[in-house]
Design an enzyme around this catalytic site. Structure first.
Site, mmCIF file in Angstrom:
data_model
loop_
_atom_site.group_PDB
_atom_site.id
_atom_site.type_symbol
_atom_site.label_atom_id
_atom_site.label_comp_id
_atom_site.label_asym_id
_atom_site.label_seq_id
_atom_site.Cartn_x
_atom_site.Cartn_y
_atom_site.Cartn_z
ATOM 1 N N ALA A 113 0.860 -1.188 0.000
ATOM 2 C CA ALA A 113 0.000 0.000 0.000
ATOM 3 C C ALA A 113 0.892 1.232 0.000
ATOM 4 O O ALA A 113 2.107 1.133 0.207
ATOM 5 C CB ALA A 113 -0.896 0.014 1.234
ATOM 6 N N LYS A 114 0.327 2.372 -0.223
ATOM 7 C CA LYS A 114 1.052 3.629 -0.054
ATOM 8 C C LYS A 114 0.036 4.734 0.116
ATOM 9 O O LYS A 114 -1.103 4.614 -0.350
ATOM 10 C CB LYS A 114 1.933 3.924 -1.281
ATOM 11 C CG LYS A 114 3.094 4.850 -0.981
ATOM 12 C CD LYS A 114 4.228 4.115 -0.319
ATOM 13 C CE LYS A 114 5.369 5.052 0.054
ATOM 14 N NZ LYS A 114 6.546 4.282 0.492
ATOM 15 N N GLY A 115 0.464 5.805 0.774
ATOM 16 C CA GLY A 115 -0.411 6.957 0.930
ATOM 17 C C GLY A 115 0.380 8.229 0.771
ATOM 18 O O GLY A 115 1.617 8.222 0.827
#
Ligand code: NAD
Length: 424
Positions: A113-115
């Site tokens: 994931a990444k944000g």
């Protein structure tokens, strides 16, 4: 490049385009079933949030942020949160995809994931960053949890940011949930050894690469781009092993001294002045000059797309250790490979951070904490094993090391997806 399911193709040269280009190469080498390949190149879910923050002097300001889950077949998603003015959805998608491969290459049970939030936090006060973080954490909490998606620090975020996210999530639950983020301060459920783990992984994988050529740190000079969490610890840990660090840089520019920089004094200088520039007994150089500076090991530890078709042929280092995610463009990959440069690809080289984050999460879930020596020993073992697994894959398939790392990782994810079956 084939269009994605929504009919779009990411802009050529963007991080997502680079990630998909690398993926296509690895999928071909793996002879991956076309449907499976198409599945794995798409993110599973993407959340865009627009949210207000009250500024110190009264007015509201709107911000945009993202959280992308790339794949969950091997476990909950894991990946950092970045605060940077250049954050965009395509960059977050690329970084989320690389996280899936990274977790698979070191064989820890996570997806990627990444944000990110579009913001330059250096232009905000500490209390504005705190309110922005708490609001962003609340906005993404619909897809964040210790069981489902566990953020961590990335560019311009740190242990303090993670403390605020953990506290925000815990306030909504009514009890403390330390396992919802990693990279927290040790006092509130963080892990010993987490803060320097990414740099330590860079140090360990580079040490293994040196050994392959019969060398040790005592024989080499090192240049490091980026002097933040990854770059500063990579530099000082390599120096502690006997390497001569001859050049470092940050967003303000670089400094060099062919006789070697005093890392302890440099860290004190940066603590005082925020930037490496102005450090005594060093020449000023640009970031471009740093990348082509005379050295044995070049460690790009800043941002994407630094080594390009324009500068790769001038790189003098014979090892490139990718502390950053995606620092090398596909064209530069080809040039470096032709020059015989030994590449330690990002998903392997900087996987120490997520590995220690995994340890932190396990400790939080069990409320049982390990010693720093235990953590560093486990980290060293996993990083060294992953390094040699990638080297063996490269040898077996007669491919470059980036392709080998991706093939190993994508193969593991595809196998897990096949075992689980496609729902329903
Ligand atoms: P950070 O914010 O702590 O440091 C980033 C550094 O890069 C700073 O010194 C900054 O001044 C410098 N920088 C920014 N723009 C630059 C430019 N154009 N040229 C040269 N230097 C520049 O961030 P970090 O956590 O050290 O992350 C650095 C890289 O490592 C990113 O690619 C990140 O995704 C990756 N990474 C970080 C971790 C982690 O645990 N923090 C783990 C894996 C990968």
């Amino acid at each position: 490049m084939r269009p994605l399911a929504d009919g779009t193709i990411p802009p050529e040269g963007s991080a997502y385009w680079v990630a998909l280009t690398q993926f296509e190469t690895a999928a071909r080498v793996l002879n991956l079933d076309e449907g499976m390949a198409d599945y794995l190149r798409h993110p599973k879910r993407e959340l865009t949030v627009n949210f207000p923050v009250t500024m110190d002097d009264g007015p509201l300001r709107m911000f945009t942020g993202y959280r992308v889950h790339h794949n969950t077949v091997r476990g909950p998603t894991k990946g950092g949160i970045r605060y940077h003015p250049n954050v965009d959805l395509n960059e977050v998608r690329a970084l989320a995809m690389w996280m899936t491969w990274k977790c698979a290459v070191v064989n820890i049970p996570y997806g990627g994931a990444k944000g990110g939030v579009i913001v330059d936090p250096n232009l905000l006060s500490q209390s504005e960053v705190r309110r922005l973080t708490r609001r962003f954490a609340t906005e993404i909490s619909i897809i964040m949890s210790p069981e489902g998606d566990i953020p961590a620090p990335d560019v311009n975020t740190n242990a303090q940011t993670m403390a605020w996210i953990m506290d925000t999530y815990s306030m909504h639950k009514g009890y403390s949930v330390p396992a919802v983020v990693t990279g927290k301060p040790v006092q509130i459920g963080g892990s010993l050894g987490r803060v320097d783990a990414t740099g330590r992984g860079v140090m360990v994988t580079t040490r293994e690469a040196l050994k392959l050529r019969g060398k040790s740190y005592r024989d080499v000079t090192v240049a490091v781009q980026g002097f933040g969490n990854v770059g500063s610890f990579a530099a000082s840990l390599m120096a502690a092993e006997g390497a001569k660090v001859v050049a470092v840089s940050d967003a303000s520019g670089g400094i060099a001294n062919s006789k070697g920089l005093d890392l302890k004094a440099l860290k004190e200088h940066v603590a005082r002045n925020k930037i490496v520039k102005g450090f005594p007994e060093a020449d000023e150089i640009t970031n471009q000059e740093l990348l082509t500076y005379k050295c044995d090991v070049l460690a790009p530890c800043a941002l994407e797309n630094q080594l390009t078709g324009q500068n790769a042929d001038q790189v003098k280092a014979w090892i490139v250790a990718e502390g950053a995610n995606g620092p090398t463009m596909p064209e530069a990959d080809r040039i470096l490979e032709d020059k015989g440069v030994m590449l330690i690809p990002d998903i392997l080289c900087n996987a120490g951070g997520v590995t220690a984050s995994y340890f932190e999460w396990v400790q939080d879930l069990q409320s049982f904490f390990w010693t720093e020596a235990e953590i560093n020993a486990r980290l060293e073992r996993i990083m060294a094993e992953a390094f040699h697994a990638v080297m063996a894959e490269a040898e077996k398939r007669k491919v470059g090391r980036r392709v080998a790392a991706q093939v190993l990782a994508i193969g593991r994810v595809a196998e897990a997806a096949t075992l689980r079956g496609i729902y329903p």
